[in-house]
Scaffold this motif. Structure first.
Motif, PDB file in Angstrom:
ATOM      1  N   ASP A 100      44.136  28.211  38.781  1.00 25.15           N
ATOM      2  CA  ASP A 100      44.261  29.665  38.874  1.00 25.15           C
ATOM      3  C   ASP A 100      44.142  30.288  37.488  1.00 25.15           C
ATOM      4  OD1 ASP A 100      44.674  29.542  41.612  1.00 25.15           O
ATOM      5  OD2 ASP A 100      46.844  29.297  41.381  1.00 25.15           O
ATOM      6  N   VAL A 101      43.443  31.418  37.431  1.00 23.44           N
ATOM      7  CA  VAL A 101      43.196  32.090  36.165  1.00 23.44           C
ATOM      8  C   VAL A 101      43.637  33.545  36.266  1.00 23.44           C
ATOM      9  CG1 VAL A 101      41.432  32.832  34.509  1.00 23.44           C
ATOM     10  CG2 VAL A 101      41.245  30.587  35.610  1.00 23.44           C
ATOM     11  N   THR A 102      44.322  34.017  35.239  1.00 24.72           N
ATOM     12  CA  THR A 102      44.669  35.431  35.120  1.00 24.72           C
ATOM     13  C   THR A 102      43.957  36.010  33.907  1.00 24.72           C
ATOM     14  OG1 THR A 102      46.852  35.187  36.139  1.00 24.72           O
ATOM     15  CG2 THR A 102      46.521  37.100  34.735  1.00 24.72           C
ATOM     16  N   LEU A 103      43.224  37.085  34.132  1.00 22.36           N
ATOM     17  CA  LEU A 103      42.557  37.792  33.041  1.00 22.36           C
ATOM     18  C   LEU A 103      43.482  38.911  32.579  1.00 22.36           C
ATOM     19  CD1 LEU A 103      40.003  38.300  31.327  1.00 22.36           C
ATOM     20  CD2 LEU A 103      39.155  39.740  33.196  1.00 22.36           C
ATOM     21  N   VAL A 104      43.809  38.908  31.303  1.00 24.64           N
ATOM     22  CA  VAL A 104      44.744  39.885  30.749  1.00 24.64           C
ATOM     23  C   VAL A 104      43.958  40.859  29.870  1.00 24.64           C
ATOM     24  CG1 VAL A 104      46.801  40.225  29.323  1.00 24.64           C
ATOM     25  CG2 VAL A 104      46.599  38.191  30.779  1.00 24.64           C
TER      26      VAL A 104
END
Length: 344
Positions: A100-104
């Motif tokens: 899972d990836v979160t773009l901040v």
């Protein structure tokens, strides 16, 4: 928990708003991937610091524990949003697989719309963290007289991490700042000359990718912007010229190369439009790149003139190593036609 958080930025230079985004990313995931944009660009007022210099500023801003959780990855601009997005996805996937990836990020203005292009990644959109802008910091750096530089850096105390101030102070002693100041002043005068126009101007130019016997014809720019950098022959379209006529005229004026009209016509392989809004620091400039191939004949003699300090035939095999010596997006124009970079 998210496997990794991603932060994308140019960090020219690293300021407290960048640091706040990084710390939000570190709170979101056990590891953070920083995609460091505008890598492998020539130095310019918009890109004064190399990607390795900006990586060092980022490391100086973080604690030792934070540095161990952050990976910095250089990212080319590419001037092609679809290809650029794929390059980001590919680099992140190589490091986290199917995690899972979160773009901040922060929606600063229209230039931040790329943040919407990474579905199904989770997007953590943060409000503005600090009232600081890298453009303003660069303006202060370039407009200050040399004797006032220490005062400018002192005024940054509430805007940048201490490591950034120390780094820029040391960097300013390197042989880059004087040329960047000169170019900054030239670009400022250029924009002011058009400030009274009823609409923001859009400039139309032509460029030439001219191949011959495994070489391509380049010019070295004689004037700012980009003085000393390598570029394609080209220039602005004259009011009474067609695009093709402008291309032929610029070829002759900058390189002295004159070929029979039918020779050039037969050699024309195609024309491509390059219209990325950020491709030129002079303002919105749309260019039409004409691709010619003269075949395996003997290399014609050329000589730099007009806006070119020199003209030179360069082996296509040598172009990739010259990437950071090119003006604006000219390396990427060559890449579009000649496939100089590996596919992402």
């Amino acid at each position: 928990m998210t496997s990794a958080a991603v932060v994308i930025g140019r960090f020219q230079p690293v300021h407290n708003g960048h640091l706040a985004l990084l710390r939000a990313a570190l709170a979101e995931a056990p590891r953070v991937i920083v995609m460091l944009g505008s890598a492998h660009q020539a130095r310019s007022p918009r890109h004064p610091f190399s990607w390795t210099e900006r990586a060092e500023m980022l490391k100086l801003a973080l604690s030792e524990e934070e540095r161990e959780r952050v990976e910095i990855v250089p990212l080319r601009d590419l001037y092609d949003e679809t290809r650029w997005v794929q390059a980001v996805r590919s680099a992140v996937q190589q490091r986290v697989g199917n995690g899972d990836v979160t773009l901040v990020g922060h929606f600063k203005d229209a230039t931040s719309d790329y943040l919407r292009r990474f579905s199904p990644w989770k997007l953590l959109s943060l409000p503005r963290q600090h009232r600081v802008d890298a453009t303003d910091l660069r303006a202060a750096l370039f407009e200050a007289e040399p004797e006032d530089l220490d005062g400018v850096l002192a005024s940054w105390v509430d805007q940048v991490p201490p490591g950034t101030r120390s780094f820029v102070q040391a960097w300013s002693r390197l042989p880059y700042l004087a040329a960047l100041r000169r170019e900054w002043a030239m670009l400022k005068r250029y924009r002011q000359a058009w400030a009274a126009a009823p609409y923001a101007p859009v400039f139309v130019t032509v460029d030439l990718v001219l191949q011959c016997a495994g070489h391509v014809l380049l010019i070295q720019r004689a004037q700012d912007p980009g003085q000393g950098l390598w570029a394609l022959p080209g220039g602005f379209v004259e009011p009474r010229d067609t695009l093709y006529q402008s291309a032929v005229r610029e070829l002759e004026e900058e390189t002295g190369l004159r070929l029979l009209p039918e020779t050039l016509q037969r050699a024309l392989l195609g024309v491509a439009v390059f219209d990325h809004p950020d491709r030129s620091q002079r303002g919105r400039t749309i260019t039409h790149a004409h691709h010619f191939d003269l075949g395996d004949r003997e290399l014609p003699e050329v000589q730099g003139a007009d806006d070119a300090a020199q003209a030179r035939w360069v082996l296509v095999a040598e172009l990739a190593a010259m990437e950071a010596q090119f003006f604006d997006d000219h390396f990427h124009m060559l890449d579009r036609f000649l496939k100089l970079l590996p596919l992402e």
